[in-house]
Design a protein around this motif. Structure first.
Motif, PDB file in Angstrom:
ATOM      1  N   MET A   1       0.956  -1.008  -0.111  1.00 48.26           N
ATOM      2  CA  MET A   1      -0.108  -0.003  -0.023  1.00 48.26           C
ATOM      3  C   MET A   1       0.781   1.308   0.096  1.00 48.26           C
ATOM      4  O   MET A   1       1.763   1.304   0.674  1.00 48.26           O
ATOM      5  N   ILE A   2       0.657   2.227  -0.960  1.00 50.50           N
ATOM      6  CA  ILE A   2       1.491   3.374  -0.994  1.00 50.50           C
ATOM      7  C   ILE A   2       0.656   4.541  -0.643  1.00 50.50           C
ATOM      8  O   ILE A   2      -0.566   4.729  -0.867  1.00 50.50           O
ATOM      9  N   ALA A   3       1.190   5.220   0.360  1.00 50.90           N
ATOM     10  CA  ALA A   3       0.599   6.444   0.956  1.00 50.90           C
ATOM     11  C   ALA A   3       1.597   7.708   0.963  1.00 50.90           C
ATOM     12  O   ALA A   3       2.935   7.266   1.017  1.00 50.90           O
ATOM     13  N   LEU A   4       1.271   8.715   0.680  1.00 49.51           N
ATOM     14  CA  LEU A   4       1.917  10.039   0.757  1.00 49.51           C
ATOM     15  C   LEU A   4       1.368  10.629   1.955  1.00 49.51           C
ATOM     16  O   LEU A   4       0.490  11.151   2.433  1.00 49.51           O
ATOM     17  N   LYS A   5       2.713  10.747   2.872  1.00 47.43           N
ATOM     18  CA  LYS A   5       2.511  11.729   4.169  1.00 47.43           C
ATOM     19  C   LYS A   5       3.350  12.632   4.462  1.00 47.43           C
ATOM     20  O   LYS A   5       4.476  12.721   3.818  1.00 47.43           O
ATOM     21  N   PRO A   6       2.962  13.714   5.105  1.00 46.73           N
ATOM     22  CA  PRO A   6       3.777  15.052   5.012  1.00 46.73           C
ATOM     23  C   PRO A   6       5.250  14.479   5.979  1.00 46.73           C
ATOM     24  O   PRO A   6       5.033  13.727   6.724  1.00 46.73           O
ATOM     25  N   VAL A   7       6.104  15.082   5.198  1.00 40.26           N
ATOM     26  CA  VAL A   7       7.516  14.828   6.069  1.00 40.26           C
ATOM     27  C   VAL A   7       7.232  15.181   7.430  1.00 40.26           C
ATOM     28  O   VAL A   7       7.043  16.276   7.673  1.00 40.26           O
ATOM     29  N   ASP A   8       7.740  14.427   8.414  1.00 38.45           N
ATOM     30  CA  ASP A   8       7.811  14.808   9.881  1.00 38.45           C
ATOM     31  C   ASP A   8       9.037  14.195  10.379  1.00 38.45           C
ATOM     32  O   ASP A   8       9.853  13.475   9.789  1.00 38.45           O
ATOM     33  N   GLU A   9       8.934  14.202  11.726  1.00 37.18           N
ATOM     34  CA  GLU A   9       9.965  13.558  12.445  1.00 37.18           C
ATOM     35  C   GLU A   9      10.527  11.923  12.094  1.00 37.18           C
ATOM     36  O   GLU A   9      11.450  11.511  12.282  1.00 37.18           O
ATOM     37  N   SER A  10       9.226  11.340  11.754  1.00 43.35           N
ATOM     38  CA  SER A  10       9.353   9.753  11.473  1.00 43.35           C
ATOM     39  C   SER A  10       9.724   9.679  10.346  1.00 43.35           C
ATOM     40  O   SER A  10      10.358   8.735   9.935  1.00 43.35           O
ATOM     41  N   SER A  11       9.823  10.664   9.175  1.00 42.50           N
ATOM     42  CA  SER A  11      10.382  10.189   8.072  1.00 42.50           C
ATOM     43  C   SER A  11      11.262  11.241   7.497  1.00 42.50           C
ATOM     44  O   SER A  11      11.821  10.853   6.335  1.00 42.50           O
ATOM     45  N   TYR A  12      11.652  12.262   8.136  1.00 41.37           N
ATOM     46  CA  TYR A  12      12.540  13.377   7.739  1.00 41.37           C
ATOM     47  C   TYR A  12      14.126  12.756   7.417  1.00 41.37           C
ATOM     48  O   TYR A  12      14.597  12.772   6.303  1.00 41.37           O
ATOM     49  N   GLN A  13      14.870  11.911   8.428  1.00 45.15           N
ATOM     50  CA  GLN A  13      16.112  11.398   8.139  1.00 45.15           C
ATOM     51  C   GLN A  13      15.854  10.333   6.855  1.00 45.15           C
ATOM     52  O   GLN A  13      16.729   9.889   6.062  1.00 45.15           O
ATOM     53  N   ALA A  14      14.684   9.466   6.747  1.00 45.07           N
ATOM     54  CA  ALA A  14      14.559   8.438   5.815  1.00 45.07           C
ATOM     55  C   ALA A  14      14.659   9.088   4.453  1.00 45.07           C
ATOM     56  O   ALA A  14      15.190   8.714   3.224  1.00 45.07           O
ATOM     57  N   VAL A  15      13.743  10.328   4.215  1.00 41.55           N
ATOM     58  CA  VAL A  15      13.766  11.276   2.995  1.00 41.55           C
ATOM     59  C   VAL A  15      15.154  11.725   2.805  1.00 41.55           C
ATOM     60  O   VAL A  15      15.560  11.632   1.591  1.00 41.55           O
ATOM     61  N   LEU A  16      15.807  12.028   3.617  1.00 42.48           N
ATOM     62  CA  LEU A  16      17.062  12.861   3.443  1.00 42.48           C
ATOM     63  C   LEU A  16      18.156  11.423   2.810  1.00 42.48           C
ATOM     64  O   LEU A  16      19.051  11.904   2.137  1.00 42.48           O
ATOM     65  N   ASP A  17      17.977  10.269   3.423  1.00 43.21           N
ATOM     66  CA  ASP A  17      18.845   9.345   2.939  1.00 43.21           C
ATOM     67  C   ASP A  17      18.578   8.612   1.571  1.00 43.21           C
ATOM     68  O   ASP A  17      19.446   7.895   0.992  1.00 43.21           O
ATOM     69  N   LEU A  18      17.565   8.851   1.142  1.00 43.93           N
ATOM     70  CA  LEU A  18      17.253   8.704  -0.268  1.00 43.93           C
ATOM     71  C   LEU A  18      17.919   9.094  -1.190  1.00 43.93           C
ATOM     72  O   LEU A  18      18.212  10.544  -1.323  1.00 43.93           O
ATOM     73  N   SER A  19      18.305   8.300  -2.397  1.00 48.37           N
ATOM     74  CA  SER A  19      19.134   8.884  -3.372  1.00 48.37           C
ATOM     75  C   SER A  19      18.772   8.145  -4.594  1.00 48.37           C
ATOM     76  O   SER A  19      18.295   7.097  -4.695  1.00 48.37           O
ATOM     77  N   VAL A  20      18.961   8.885  -5.815  1.00 51.79           N
ATOM     78  CA  VAL A  20      18.881   8.081  -7.233  1.00 51.79           C
ATOM     79  C   VAL A  20      19.976   7.661  -7.505  1.00 51.79           C
ATOM     80  O   VAL A  20      21.226   7.927  -7.247  1.00 51.79           O
ATOM     81  N   ALA A  21      20.115   6.690  -8.464  1.00 50.30           N
ATOM     82  CA  ALA A  21      21.511   6.202  -9.171  1.00 50.30           C
ATOM     83  C   ALA A  21      22.250   7.221  -9.766  1.00 50.30           C
ATOM     84  O   ALA A  21      21.775   8.367 -10.039  1.00 50.30           O
ATOM     85  N   GLU A  22      23.325   7.162  -9.569  1.00 53.36           N
ATOM     86  CA  GLU A  22      24.241   8.108 -10.072  1.00 53.36           C
ATOM     87  C   GLU A  22      23.768   8.643 -11.740  1.00 53.36           C
ATOM     88  O   GLU A  22      24.247   9.731 -11.955  1.00 53.36           O
ATOM     89  N   ALA A  23      23.620   7.711 -12.463  1.00 53.44           N
ATOM     90  CA  ALA A  23      23.209   7.982 -13.906  1.00 53.44           C
ATOM     91  C   ALA A  23      22.055   8.974 -13.801  1.00 53.44           C
ATOM     92  O   ALA A  23      21.624   9.642 -14.759  1.00 53.44           O
ATOM     93  N   ASP A  24      21.180   8.959 -12.541  1.00 50.62           N
ATOM     94  CA  ASP A  24      19.962   9.796 -12.679  1.00 50.62           C
ATOM     95  C   ASP A  24      20.262  11.176 -11.756  1.00 50.62           C
ATOM     96  O   ASP A  24      19.105  12.028 -11.781  1.00 50.62           O
TER      97      ASP A  24
END
Length: 151
Positions: free
Chosen positions: A1-24
């Motif tokens: 199940m996919i959900a969009l939730k406002p970035v908050d304390e529970s997701s902030y670091q996880a969002v910062l840690d995401l990256s795309v492949a070098e080519a992208d």
């Protein structure tokens, strides 16, 4: 199940840690930049950063900009982390964004701009009925009419 939730304390670091492949990396702004943009425009009340959740895990990020004056819902930034790509999360998250745009009481269209050459985004948008609206020097702007149920 996919959900969009406002970035908050529970997701902030996880969002910062995401990256795309070098080519992208040429095609997608780093999430730290997107969060900074959201903070910069916070007083306007029209820019919204969302973590994209797949069940209990953050797999991506979306930045939404709503301009009610021109009835426009804009997917300003959109990314799925490289380790989560190819699993349908981008398609499912875009469907959620489209549904949100259709449910908006004022906006009647959704736009998405992407850097020329980003074939992943091109295929995703075209598959979902978006049409080319404007060609700029560096980006292509795609549009989807969203005449959903208005409240």
């Amino acid at each position: 199940m996919i959900a969009l939730k406002p970035v908050d304390e529970s997701s902030y670091q996880a969002v910062l840690d995401l990256s795309v492949a070098e080519a992208d990396k040429y095609f997608v702004a780093p999430n730290v930049r997107s969060l900074a943009d959201a903070w910069l425009y916070r007083m306007n009340g029209d820019v919204f950063p969302y973590a994209i959740w797949a069940d209990e895990q953050v797999v991506g990020f979306a930045l939404i900009d709503i301009d009610e004056d021109i009835q426009q819902y804009m997917l300003w930034r959109f990314m799925i982390g490289q380790e989560f790509q190819g699993k349908g999360y981008g398609q499912a998250a875009l469907k959620v964004v489209i549904d949100q745009a259709r449910a908006h009481p004022v906006c009647n269209h959704l736009i998405v701009a992407y850097v020329k050459g980003n074939q992943k985004m091109a295929r995703l948008l075209e598959k979902n009925g978006f049409v080319l609206d404007l060609e700029e020097e560096r980006e292509l702007v795609f549009r989807l009419e969203t005449p959903g149920v208005k409240f």
